[in-house]
Write a protein that holds these residues in place. Structure first.
Motif, mmCIF file in Angstrom:
data_model
loop_
_atom_site.group_PDB
_atom_site.id
_atom_site.type_symbol
_atom_site.label_atom_id
_atom_site.label_comp_id
_atom_site.label_asym_id
_atom_site.label_seq_id
_atom_site.Cartn_x
_atom_site.Cartn_y
_atom_site.Cartn_z
ATOM 1 N N LYS A 392 0.929 -1.053 -0.222
ATOM 2 C CA LYS A 392 0.138 -0.239 -0.013
ATOM 3 C C LYS A 392 1.177 1.570 0.147
ATOM 4 O O LYS A 392 0.174 2.238 -0.439
ATOM 5 N N ILE A 393 1.974 0.678 0.877
ATOM 6 C CA ILE A 393 3.032 2.701 0.223
ATOM 7 C C ILE A 393 3.700 2.492 -0.916
ATOM 8 O O ILE A 393 3.779 3.804 -1.379
ATOM 9 N N VAL A 394 3.616 1.269 -1.754
ATOM 10 C CA VAL A 394 4.676 1.401 -2.831
ATOM 11 C C VAL A 394 2.917 1.900 -3.742
ATOM 12 O O VAL A 394 3.544 2.674 -4.543
ATOM 13 N N ALA A 395 2.055 1.894 -3.583
ATOM 14 C CA ALA A 395 0.602 2.402 -4.405
ATOM 15 C C ALA A 395 0.712 3.759 -4.543
ATOM 16 O O ALA A 395 0.667 4.283 -5.249
ATOM 17 N N LYS A 396 1.449 4.408 -3.062
ATOM 18 C CA LYS A 396 1.417 5.787 -2.755
ATOM 19 C C LYS A 396 2.827 6.356 -3.801
ATOM 20 O O LYS A 396 2.982 7.515 -2.978
ATOM 21 N N ALA A 397 3.448 5.838 -4.393
ATOM 22 C CA ALA A 397 4.964 6.043 -4.503
ATOM 23 C C ALA A 397 5.136 7.709 -4.978
ATOM 24 O O ALA A 397 5.768 8.219 -5.297
ATOM 25 N N MET A 402 8.548 6.771 -2.129
ATOM 26 C CA MET A 402 8.775 5.108 -1.718
ATOM 27 C C MET A 402 8.455 3.856 -2.683
ATOM 28 O O MET A 402 7.393 3.995 -2.804
ATOM 29 N N SER A 403 9.423 4.057 -3.658
ATOM 30 C CA SER A 403 9.273 2.448 -4.331
ATOM 31 C C SER A 403 9.983 1.211 -3.771
ATOM 32 O O SER A 403 10.327 1.565 -3.454
ATOM 33 N N THR A 404 9.830 0.165 -4.474
ATOM 34 C CA THR A 404 9.851 -0.518 -4.139
ATOM 35 C C THR A 404 11.644 -1.115 -3.736
ATOM 36 O O THR A 404 11.998 -1.519 -2.937
ATOM 37 N N GLN A 405 12.371 -0.340 -4.813
ATOM 38 C CA GLN A 405 13.808 -0.147 -3.903
ATOM 39 C C GLN A 405 13.631 0.084 -3.177
ATOM 40 O O GLN A 405 15.506 0.152 -2.338
ATOM 41 N N SER A 406 13.566 1.479 -2.671
ATOM 42 C CA SER A 406 13.424 2.240 -1.177
ATOM 43 C C SER A 406 13.158 1.356 0.107
ATOM 44 O O SER A 406 13.566 1.174 1.016
ATOM 45 N N LEU A 407 11.831 0.793 -0.424
ATOM 46 C CA LEU A 407 12.079 -0.374 0.355
ATOM 47 C C LEU A 407 12.372 -1.561 1.223
ATOM 48 O O LEU A 407 12.715 -1.600 2.443
ATOM 49 N N GLY A 408 12.800 -1.798 -0.051
ATOM 50 C CA GLY A 408 13.502 -2.371 0.173
ATOM 51 C C GLY A 408 15.355 -2.695 0.485
ATOM 52 O O GLY A 408 16.149 -3.278 1.804
ATOM 53 N N ILE A 409 16.008 -1.234 0.972
ATOM 54 C CA ILE A 409 17.145 -0.597 1.067
ATOM 55 C C ILE A 409 16.700 -0.196 2.678
ATOM 56 O O ILE A 409 17.321 -1.109 3.164
ATOM 57 N N VAL A 410 15.429 0.020 3.365
ATOM 58 C CA VAL A 410 14.961 -0.117 4.592
ATOM 59 C C VAL A 410 15.123 -0.721 4.890
ATOM 60 O O VAL A 410 15.177 -1.083 6.582
ATOM 61 N N PHE A 411 13.980 -1.804 4.723
ATOM 62 C CA PHE A 411 13.700 -2.721 5.438
ATOM 63 C C PHE A 411 14.855 -4.300 4.799
ATOM 64 O O PHE A 411 14.474 -5.557 5.993
#
Length: 452
Positions: A392-397, A402-411
């Motif tokens: 849902k975060i990615v859907a509001k990128a 916050m893209s999938t790459q950004s969330l991948g780096i964070v998590f």
């Protein structure tokens, strides 16, 4: 006109009624007197006209100086440039150049003086970020740092002062003791030297008390340590067990820092209540927040939230003190980061890494899907809830950036890590990020058969 002479064997005194420009008048007290005797300093020279000259200057020049202790009391280090004059038994610090210093000295401005009798000198580069630093410590508890960026200058000064100090104990006028033996008081052209016992009497009471305290402390230090060790041993052997403290309610079960399955068992659930609360708050008011999960919240507020959760106090994330959504996301990341075993169990780390290495995308998806289904229920269900939320975060990128790459780096490093890190940390980080990215982009396929 009457004249007076000074021979090697006697001093002729004149009556007070006799006058003359070249006369030197001296008072000689009883030689048996205990408190006051006349003495002429070895470093003073009496000239023909009755003047007293200062000790010979051995070295002088500019150095950086900082006084770090005064009478044993520590001072704030404050460097300043000083014109330093070294004589046979003392150092003098002037704030101005030599000519200005001499001018001020004539007008009554006395420089700061350091008696080198019984002093100690040593290199002290660890006491400053500057290079070429040495320390002088006097018997009265004063400490000075001297410094120069030029190597040969500071070395020359160090050896000059050290040689001056080393010469003093061999000089009868300067015994090697921890107290100054004489106090020179000038009176016209004469030198009145006080005795050792009178100097001790004039010493401040607090200094005597401080000396006695240090001696007593040194003598009893060993026995105090043994006493403390004995008490600690008794306390450790008698202390109650963790279970006993938990049964009495003195130690409560923690949420942060506990194993995931332990938290879930306690709550009779497969997804921790705190995780659900945070996700609900973010989805209610944080999906559009710029840099959600990437931007850090106030650490003090996050720790406050962590404390409340661990104390099992009622939590309302809609309260105004949690209005910064980055505090909520920061607390959620901290929860996963402090798990003793990450959300992806250690035993699954290598299988997940091998799965992401597969060249075929469909093979990667199927392998990871199979691994997810094999996870323990708390890990699998919590993972499904978390990754569903992140989609849902990615859907509001377009709004939160916050893209999938950004969330991948964070998590990636937070949720997935090896039990024993080796030299492949950088490589592992790449795989960690890629696994999270794939699970977000292929969420529906990977979690399609995962049980709720």
């Amino acid at each position: 006109m009457q004249k007076s002479t000074i021979s090697d064997t006697s001093v002729e005194t004149l009556n007070s009624t006799q006058q003359g420009t070249g006369a030197v008048q001296m008072r000689i007290k009883n030689a048996n007197s205990h408190h006051d005797r006349l003495s002429q300093s070895k470093s003073m020279i009496l000239t023909d006209v009755g003047k007293v000259t200062e000790p010979m200057v051995e070295k002088e020049g500019y150095l950086q100086k900082a006084k770090i202790a005064d009478g044993g009391k520590k001072l704030r280090k404050n460097w300043s440039s000083s014109w330093i004059v070294l004589s046979s038994r003392k150092l003098e610090f002037y704030k101005e150049s030599k000519q200005q210093a001499l001018s001020n000295a004539k007008s009554g401005h006395k420089p700061e003086s350091v008696d080198l009798c019984g002093a100690h000198i040593e290199w002290a580069n660890e006491k400053s970020s500057r290079k070429n630093v040495f320390q002088i410590t006097t018997v009265s508890g004063n400490e000075f740092l001297l410094q120069s960026d030029i190597d040969f200058i500071i070395l020359d000064w160090f050896h000059a002062i050290k040689n001056a100090i080393d010469r003093l104990p061999r000089d009868p006028s300067c015994p090697s003791r921890n107290l100054e033996l004489f106090k020179i008081q000038r009176s016209s052209s004469t030198e009145l030297l006080s005795h050792y016992d009178s100097d001790v009497k004039e010493q401040k009471p607090e200094h005597r008390k401080s000396l006695m305290f240090r001696l007593h402390h040194s003598a009893s230090d060993s026995s105090d340590k043994n006493r403390v060790k004995s008490r600690l041993k008794k306390f450790i052997t008698r202390r109650p067990s963790l279970k006993t403290l938990q049964a009495k309610g003195l130690i409560k079960d923690q949420i942060f820092g506990s194993h995931l399955h332990t938290v879930c068992e306690r709550e009779n659930s497969t997804v921790p209540w705190f995780v659900k609360q945070c996700i609900e708050a973010v989805e209610k008011r944080g999906l559009d927040a710029d840099g959600i999960y990437r931007v850090s919240g106030n650490l003090a507020t996050i720790q406050k939230l962590r404390f409340i959760i661990n104390q099992e106090e009622k939590l309302n994330l809609d309260d105004s003190q949690w209005e910064d959504i980055h505090v909520v996301t920061g607390a959620l990341k901290m929860f996963f980061r402090e798990l003793p075993e990450p959300l992806f169990p250690y035993s699954f780390f290598e299988p997940f890494v091998e799965a992401i290495k597969k060249p075929d995308n469909n093979a990667r998806i199927e392998t990871i899907k199979s691994l997810v289904q094999k996870l323990p229920p708390p890990n699998r269900d919590t993972m499904k809830v978390l990754f569903g939320h992140l989609t849902k975060i990615v859907a509001k990128a377009s709004k939160n950036l916050m893209s999938t790459q950004s969330l991948g780096i964070v998590f990636g490093p937070t949720l997935l890590r090896a039990e024993n890190e080796t030299g492949n940390m950088a490589v592992h980080m790449v795989y960690q990020n890629q696994i999270v990215e794939l699970m977000l982009s292929e969420y529906n396929k990977i979690f399609a058969s995962a049980e709720d």
